[in-house]
Structure formats: structure tokens, C-alpha cells
Write a protein that holds these residues in place. Structure first.
Motif, PDB file in Angstrom:
ATOM      1  N   ARG A  59       0.835  -1.211   0.000  1.00  0.00           N
ATOM      2  CA  ARG A  59       0.000   0.000   0.000  1.00  0.00           C
ATOM      3  C   ARG A  59       0.868   1.260   0.000  1.00  0.00           C
ATOM      4  O   ARG A  59       0.555   2.236  -0.682  1.00  0.00           O
ATOM      5  CB  ARG A  59      -0.930  -0.006   1.216  1.00  0.00           C
ATOM      6  CG  ARG A  59      -2.021  -1.074   1.173  1.00  0.00           C
ATOM      7  CD  ARG A  59      -2.778  -1.133   2.492  1.00  0.00           C
ATOM      8  NE  ARG A  59      -3.789  -2.171   2.477  1.00  0.00           N
ATOM      9  CZ  ARG A  59      -5.053  -1.986   2.106  1.00  0.00           C
ATOM     10  NH1 ARG A  59      -5.453  -0.783   1.723  1.00  0.00           N
ATOM     11  NH2 ARG A  59      -5.921  -2.978   2.114  1.00  0.00           N
ATOM     12  N   LEU A  60       1.933   1.226   0.784  1.00  0.00           N
ATOM     13  CA  LEU A  60       2.818   2.389   0.842  1.00  0.00           C
ATOM     14  C   LEU A  60       3.458   2.651  -0.512  1.00  0.00           C
ATOM     15  O   LEU A  60       3.567   3.801  -0.947  1.00  0.00           O
ATOM     16  CB  LEU A  60       3.894   2.172   1.907  1.00  0.00           C
ATOM     17  CG  LEU A  60       4.936   3.286   2.048  1.00  0.00           C
ATOM     18  CD1 LEU A  60       4.270   4.608   2.398  1.00  0.00           C
ATOM     19  CD2 LEU A  60       5.972   2.905   3.110  1.00  0.00           C
ATOM     20  N   ARG A  61       3.893   1.581  -1.193  1.00  0.00           N
ATOM     21  CA  ARG A  61       4.486   1.763  -2.530  1.00  0.00           C
ATOM     22  C   ARG A  61       3.475   2.338  -3.503  1.00  0.00           C
ATOM     23  O   ARG A  61       3.814   3.179  -4.348  1.00  0.00           O
ATOM     24  CB  ARG A  61       5.029   0.425  -3.039  1.00  0.00           C
ATOM     25  CG  ARG A  61       6.315  -0.029  -2.352  1.00  0.00           C
ATOM     26  CD  ARG A  61       6.980  -1.158  -3.123  1.00  0.00           C
ATOM     27  NE  ARG A  61       6.145  -2.354  -3.141  1.00  0.00           N
ATOM     28  CZ  ARG A  61       6.188  -3.301  -2.225  1.00  0.00           C
ATOM     29  NH1 ARG A  61       7.022  -3.181  -1.191  1.00  0.00           N
ATOM     30  NH2 ARG A  61       5.420  -4.371  -2.316  1.00  0.00           N
ATOM     31  N   ARG A  62       2.212   1.898  -3.391  1.00  0.00           N
ATOM     32  CA  ARG A  62       1.172   2.421  -4.278  1.00  0.00           C
ATOM     33  C   ARG A  62       0.917   3.907  -4.012  1.00  0.00           C
ATOM     34  O   ARG A  62       0.769   4.695  -4.946  1.00  0.00           O
ATOM     35  CB  ARG A  62      -0.117   1.615  -4.077  1.00  0.00           C
ATOM     36  CG  ARG A  62      -1.298   2.104  -4.919  1.00  0.00           C
ATOM     37  CD  ARG A  62      -0.955   2.146  -6.391  1.00  0.00           C
ATOM     38  NE  ARG A  62      -2.082   2.614  -7.186  1.00  0.00           N
ATOM     39  CZ  ARG A  62      -1.978   3.146  -8.398  1.00  0.00           C
ATOM     40  NH1 ARG A  62      -0.764   3.284  -8.947  1.00  0.00           N
ATOM     41  NH2 ARG A  62      -3.053   3.550  -9.053  1.00  0.00           N
ATOM     42  N   VAL A  63       0.895   4.277  -2.744  1.00  0.00           N
ATOM     43  CA  VAL A  63       0.725   5.692  -2.396  1.00  0.00           C
ATOM     44  C   VAL A  63       1.890   6.509  -2.945  1.00  0.00           C
ATOM     45  O   VAL A  63       1.700   7.606  -3.481  1.00  0.00           O
ATOM     46  CB  VAL A  63       0.620   5.859  -0.865  1.00  0.00           C
ATOM     47  CG1 VAL A  63       0.657   7.340  -0.485  1.00  0.00           C
ATOM     48  CG2 VAL A  63      -0.666   5.231  -0.342  1.00  0.00           C
ATOM     49  N   ALA A  64       3.089   5.972  -2.815  1.00  0.00           N
ATOM     50  CA  ALA A  64       4.271   6.668  -3.331  1.00  0.00           C
ATOM     51  C   ALA A  64       4.168   6.865  -4.841  1.00  0.00           C
ATOM     52  O   ALA A  64       4.535   7.921  -5.367  1.00  0.00           O
ATOM     53  CB  ALA A  64       5.534   5.877  -2.970  1.00  0.00           C
ATOM     54  N   GLU A  65       3.677   5.857  -5.550  1.00  0.00           N
ATOM     55  CA  GLU A  65       3.509   5.977  -7.000  1.00  0.00           C
ATOM     56  C   GLU A  65       2.512   7.083  -7.338  1.00  0.00           C
ATOM     57  O   GLU A  65       2.743   7.885  -8.263  1.00  0.00           O
ATOM     58  CB  GLU A  65       3.018   4.645  -7.577  1.00  0.00           C
ATOM     59  CG  GLU A  65       4.063   3.535  -7.554  1.00  0.00           C
ATOM     60  CD  GLU A  65       3.492   2.215  -8.017  1.00  0.00           C
ATOM     61  OE1 GLU A  65       2.296   2.174  -8.381  1.00  0.00           O
ATOM     62  OE2 GLU A  65       4.231   1.200  -8.012  1.00  0.00           O
ATOM     63  N   LEU A  66       1.401   7.130  -6.607  1.00  0.00           N
ATOM     64  CA  LEU A  66       0.392   8.160  -6.863  1.00  0.00           C
ATOM     65  C   LEU A  66       0.932   9.562  -6.587  1.00  0.00           C
ATOM     66  O   LEU A  66       0.555  10.525  -7.262  1.00  0.00           O
ATOM     67  CB  LEU A  66      -0.847   7.899  -6.005  1.00  0.00           C
ATOM     68  CG  LEU A  66      -1.658   6.642  -6.353  1.00  0.00           C
ATOM     69  CD1 LEU A  66      -2.765   6.422  -5.330  1.00  0.00           C
ATOM     70  CD2 LEU A  66      -2.259   6.755  -7.752  1.00  0.00           C
ATOM     71  N   LEU A  67       1.807   9.662  -5.596  1.00  0.00           N
ATOM     72  CA  LEU A  67       2.390  10.956  -5.245  1.00  0.00           C
ATOM     73  C   LEU A  67       3.660  11.255  -6.035  1.00  0.00           C
ATOM     74  O   LEU A  67       4.280  12.303  -5.846  1.00  0.00           O
ATOM     75  CB  LEU A  67       2.712  10.989  -3.748  1.00  0.00           C
ATOM     76  CG  LEU A  67       1.511  10.975  -2.802  1.00  0.00           C
ATOM     77  CD1 LEU A  67       1.966  10.878  -1.353  1.00  0.00           C
ATOM     78  CD2 LEU A  67       0.663  12.227  -2.993  1.00  0.00           C
TER      79      LEU A  67
END
Length: 227
Positions: A59-67
Motif C-alpha cells: 500500500r505504501l508503494r502504491r501511495v508513493a507511485e500516486l504521489l
């Protein structure tokens, strides 16, 4: 007797491991009170703990991708995004306030402002406006006119009515709670508020014009009765 190092020793009837190493990963996910002096701690352990941590990492990696950053930079990037969002919200609020002020000036200069008994009456429909927007418009008009009853309706997914009554008219017996009733009934709903301000709503969007007319008639009769 369960011992953990040299800092914990207690009796426990639910332990199913011979030593703490068998537990492996422990990820506490909750803590609460279950009684006087008693706390409940919930956690994932072993393979379930690893699965939980891996899911959080994904989830953290996905958030990082979105940001558009890396996991280590998520917090700083999110703070910047939130700052920009707050600035845009403030700018939008100023634009809306300016729009409401222009709307108020146009209404006060139009035939929408009518004399009725000892006061004034304004009844309006504003399609697509939010409830907060028509509430602000009604209050602004009421306060700007002085002795007045202001009725504003809007239609989106549901129909809403706002009725605002100036304090001097409330003191003479008028109540927004009473005036809104015939309109709220036509909309198939109800409302709540105080004698000087009520918000009502219902699902019958196609009855909004009839509801406005009903409140208009009730307000006109009530104002003329004060003459």
C-alpha cells in the motif's frame, strides 16, 4: 509461567509456544479497555504478521507511485499536497464569497424583493447549489434587507429549502419552523432548525416549485397578518 527476557514474568493459560522465538513477528493493531484495570491488545503474529506487514508495504508503494515519489518521501510529498489543497480551498472560498455578494446585489435590485406587511419577502430557486450555499445566501439576504423572510430552494439529488426570518419578525411571532412545513410536506421530508433559520429537504425533486410556492403563500399570509 511465561518469561520474556528478564523484564516480564507472568502466569498465562493460553500460551501455545515453548519460547518467544516461535512467535516470530508481532504487529500490534489495536489496544482497548475491557474492564477496570484490564487492557486488551490485538496483534498479528507469525506468518499472519508478515502478511500484514507486506500488505502495508504494498500500500505504501502504491501511495508513493500516486504521489510520484519513493516510499521514504511520502510524508514530505503528502504535506506539500495538503498545503496546496488548503490554498486552493481558500481561493475557491473567496471566489464563492465574491459570487454570493454579486448574487445578493442582483437580487436586491430585482423584482425578487417584494414588500409584504411590515417586512420584505424573497423567494428564490437556485438549481445545482449546495445546501450550505443556499443557507449562506438566505442569511446574507435576510441580514442585508433587515425585516425580511427569505426562502431559497435548490434541487440536486434531493430537494432542499432554507427559510430565514429576521429577528424582529421572530419577536413578533413569525417562525421559520412553521413557515417551512407546507413546503417540506410537498418534498416528502422534514427539517430542523430554529425560529430564525430552518433547513428542510426531501426526495421529491419535481415538487420543488410547488414547495416554494407553498412557503411563499404561507410567508405572505403571515407577514400581512402582522400589518
Amino acid at each position: 509461567v511465561v518469561e520474556v527476557g528478564d523484564y516480564s514474568r507472568e502466569l498465562c493459560g493460553g500460551t501455545h509456544v515453548r519460547h518467544t522465538g516461535q512467535v516470530g513477528v508481532i504487529k500490534i493493531i489495536g489496544e482497548s479497555s475491557v474492564g477496570a484495570g484490564l487492557r486488551r491488545v490485538e496483534s498479528y503474529t507469525g506468518s499472519a504478521g508478515l502478511a500484514y506487514l507486506n500488505d502495508q508495504a504494498t500500500r505504501l508503494r502504491r501511495v508513493a507511485e500516486l504521489l510520484r515519489t519513493d516510499p521514504d518521501g511520502v510524508l514530505d510529498k503528502l504535506e506539500k499536497v495538503m498545503e496546496s489543497s488548503r490554498a486552493l480551498e481558500a481561493q475557491l472560498a473567496k471566489q464563492k464569497a465574491a459570487g454570493v455578494e454579486d448574487e445578493v446585489k442582483q437580487i436586491l435590485a430585482s423584482e425578487a424583493l417584494r414588500s409584504a406587511g411590515p417586512g420584505r419577502l424573497i423567494v428564490l430557486r437556485r438549481n445545482g447549489w449546495g445546501v450550505d450555499e443556499i443557507r449562506k445566501l438566505a442569511i446574507t439576504l435576510r441580514d442585508r434587507v433587515g425585516s425580511a423572510v427569505v426562502v431559497v430552494g435548490t434541487a440536486q439529488e434531493k430537494a432542499n429549502l432554507v427559510v430565514a426570518v429576521s429577528r424582529d419578525l421572530v419577536d413578533r411571532g413569525l417562525s421559520a419552523q412553521v413557515l417551512v412545513k407546507p413546503g417540506a410536506a410537498l418534498l416528502g421530508g422534514g427539517g430542523g432548525g430554529k425560529p430564525d433559520l430552518v433547513i428542510a429537504g426531501g426526495s421529491r425533486v419535481d415538487e420543488l416549485d410547488a414547495a416554494l410556492a407553498a412557503v411563499d403563500q404561507a410567508a405572505l399570509a403571515a407577514l400581512e397578518a402582522l400589518s
